[in-house]
Design a protein around this motif. Structure first.
Motif, short mmCIF file in Angstrom:
data_model
loop_
_atom_site.label_atom_id
_atom_site.label_comp_id
_atom_site.label_asym_id
_atom_site.label_seq_id
_atom_site.Cartn_x
_atom_site.Cartn_y
_atom_site.Cartn_z
N VAL A 41 0.87 -1.14 0.02
CA VAL A 41 -0.01 0.04 -0.08
C VAL A 41 0.87 1.37 -0.06
N ILE A 42 1.68 1.49 -1.13
CA ILE A 42 2.76 2.31 -1.39
C ILE A 42 2.09 3.84 -1.58
N PRO A 43 2.36 5.05 -0.93
CA PRO A 43 1.80 6.10 -1.37
C PRO A 43 2.43 6.81 -2.76
N SER A 44 1.32 7.20 -3.75
CA SER A 44 1.67 7.84 -4.83
C SER A 44 1.21 9.38 -5.14
N PRO A 45 2.02 10.06 -4.72
CA PRO A 45 1.39 11.49 -4.57
C PRO A 45 0.96 11.83 -5.89
N GLY A 46 -0.13 12.66 -5.77
CA GLY A 46 -0.78 13.30 -7.29
C GLY A 46 -1.57 12.04 -7.86
N ARG A 47 -1.69 10.85 -7.37
CA ARG A 47 -2.40 9.97 -8.17
C ARG A 47 -3.34 9.25 -7.27
N HIS A 64 -3.52 0.48 9.62
CA HIS A 64 -2.27 0.63 8.97
C HIS A 64 -2.73 1.31 7.62
N ILE A 65 -3.70 0.56 7.00
CA ILE A 65 -4.10 1.33 5.79
C ILE A 65 -4.63 2.42 5.42
N ARG A 66 -5.34 2.85 6.34
CA ARG A 66 -6.05 4.18 6.48
C ARG A 66 -5.05 5.34 6.60
N ALA A 67 -4.14 4.87 7.70
CA ALA A 67 -2.79 5.91 7.93
C ALA A 67 -2.09 6.32 6.55
N SER A 68 -2.04 5.56 5.60
CA SER A 68 -1.42 5.73 4.43
C SER A 68 -2.24 6.36 3.47
N LEU A 69 -3.41 6.55 3.60
CA LEU A 69 -4.18 7.17 2.30
C LEU A 69 -4.24 8.60 2.27
N GLY A 70 -4.22 8.97 0.91
CA GLY A 70 -4.20 10.35 0.62
C GLY A 70 -5.53 10.94 0.49
N ALA A 71 -5.74 12.28 0.17
CA ALA A 71 -6.85 12.70 0.20
C ALA A 71 -7.78 12.17 -0.99
N LEU A 72 -7.16 11.93 -2.09
CA LEU A 72 -7.68 11.28 -3.09
C LEU A 72 -8.21 9.81 -3.19
N ASP A 73 -7.32 9.10 -2.22
CA ASP A 73 -7.43 7.48 -2.38
C ASP A 73 -8.80 7.07 -1.71
N PRO A 206 -1.15 -10.63 -10.51
CA PRO A 206 -1.66 -11.32 -11.61
C PRO A 206 -0.89 -11.62 -12.58
N VAL A 207 0.07 -10.69 -13.11
CA VAL A 207 0.57 -11.13 -14.52
C VAL A 207 2.14 -10.33 -14.12
N ALA A 208 3.05 -11.06 -15.01
CA ALA A 208 4.31 -10.33 -15.13
C ALA A 208 4.20 -9.20 -15.96
N PRO A 209 5.09 -7.83 -15.80
CA PRO A 209 6.13 -7.84 -15.06
C PRO A 209 5.90 -7.95 -13.54
N LEU A 210 6.88 -8.34 -12.68
CA LEU A 210 6.48 -8.41 -11.24
C LEU A 210 6.44 -7.22 -10.66
N PRO A 211 5.97 -6.77 -9.53
CA PRO A 211 6.11 -5.13 -8.94
C PRO A 211 7.31 -4.86 -8.41
N ALA A 212 7.90 -3.83 -8.34
CA ALA A 212 8.97 -3.69 -7.75
C ALA A 212 9.16 -3.74 -6.28
N TYR A 213 10.11 -4.23 -5.79
CA TYR A 213 10.46 -4.28 -4.29
C TYR A 213 10.14 -3.20 -3.63
N ALA A 214 9.41 -2.98 -2.42
CA ALA A 214 8.90 -2.15 -1.79
C ALA A 214 9.76 -1.55 -0.58
N GLY A 215 10.93 -2.65 -0.10
CA GLY A 215 11.52 -2.20 0.92
C GLY A 215 11.20 -3.16 2.08
#
Length: 215
Positions: A41-47, A64-73, A206-215
């Motif tokens: 659940v990675i922040p994505s400013p502007g989207r 934990h999820i709500r703590a990461s939500l932006g105004a548009l999420d 669901p399909v490749a390519p795999l998502p980037a490692y988030a740390g």
């Protein structure tokens, strides 16, 4: 432990005793497990991001999820247990970004999501139901989206050893469905020891390519 946390644990224990098949756990997810489940659940400013949580229970992961939500999420919660749903409505009903859907996930027309977090007790269902739910959740993911769920460490072999007859056949069928799903879609697994009991968290795409490692 705070009064809210004590209330959550008490309710969880009560519902476990009442509806063990549907609840599937004896305590809410620990902060460490919640952190692992929400890793993507990675922040994505502007989207605007859309997140789905299935089986939030008392909301231990939801916080934990709500703590990461932006105004548009947005966050959709699907909860079948009416007492858990009432608690979730109390805690999140005033947040216009959060929508609560009561009932089984199979009963709802899902939207399109960047991240799906699932806390359902798959081991308690039949194989057909598990396959159907995985199919629905994976199909609801947007390109690059992820599905995260957990299973208690050590439980699959114990279930195989200590079940017999029809229950054993059901257990083996469910584990086969989960195994095939992991083989096709898993890109990462974490083991969380700081939970009761310890758990494996699986991250799927669901399909490749795999998502980037988030740390």
């Amino acid at each position: 432990m705070t009064q809210v946390a004590m209330t959550d644990v008490t309710l969880f224990l009560r519902e476990f005793a009442r509806t063990r098949r549907d609840t599937g756990a004896i305590a809410p997810s620990s902060p460490l497990l919640a952190r692992s489940l929400t890793r993507y659940v990675i922040p994505s400013p502007g989207r605007a991001r859309a997140v789905l949580e299935v089986g939030p229970g008392t909301g231990a992961v939801t916080r934990h999820i709500r703590a990461s939500l932006g105004a548009l999420d947005t966050l959709d919660l699907v909860e079948a247990n009416p007492r858990f749903a009432e608690l979730l409505h109390r805690d999140y009903g005033g947040d216009e970004r959060v929508r609560l859907l009561t009932g089984l996930v199979q009963e709802h027309e899902l939207g399109s999501y960047d991240t799906v977090v699932c806390g359902l007790p798959f081991a308690n269902f039949d194989a057909g139901t598990v396959e159907d739910i995985f199919g629905r959740l994976l199909a609801a993911l947007r390109p690059g989206g992820t599905l995260s769920f957990f299973a208690y460490a050590g439980m699959p072999p114990l279930r195989r050893v200590f079940t017999t007859g029809g229950a054993r056949e059901r257990t083996l069928a469910v584990q086969a469905v989960v195994g095939r799903t992991l083989d096709r879609h898993r890109f990462r697994t974490e083991t969380v020891f700081g939970n009761l009991p310890p758990a494996h968290v699986h991250h799927l795409a669901p399909v490749a390519p795999l998502p980037a490692y988030a740390g």
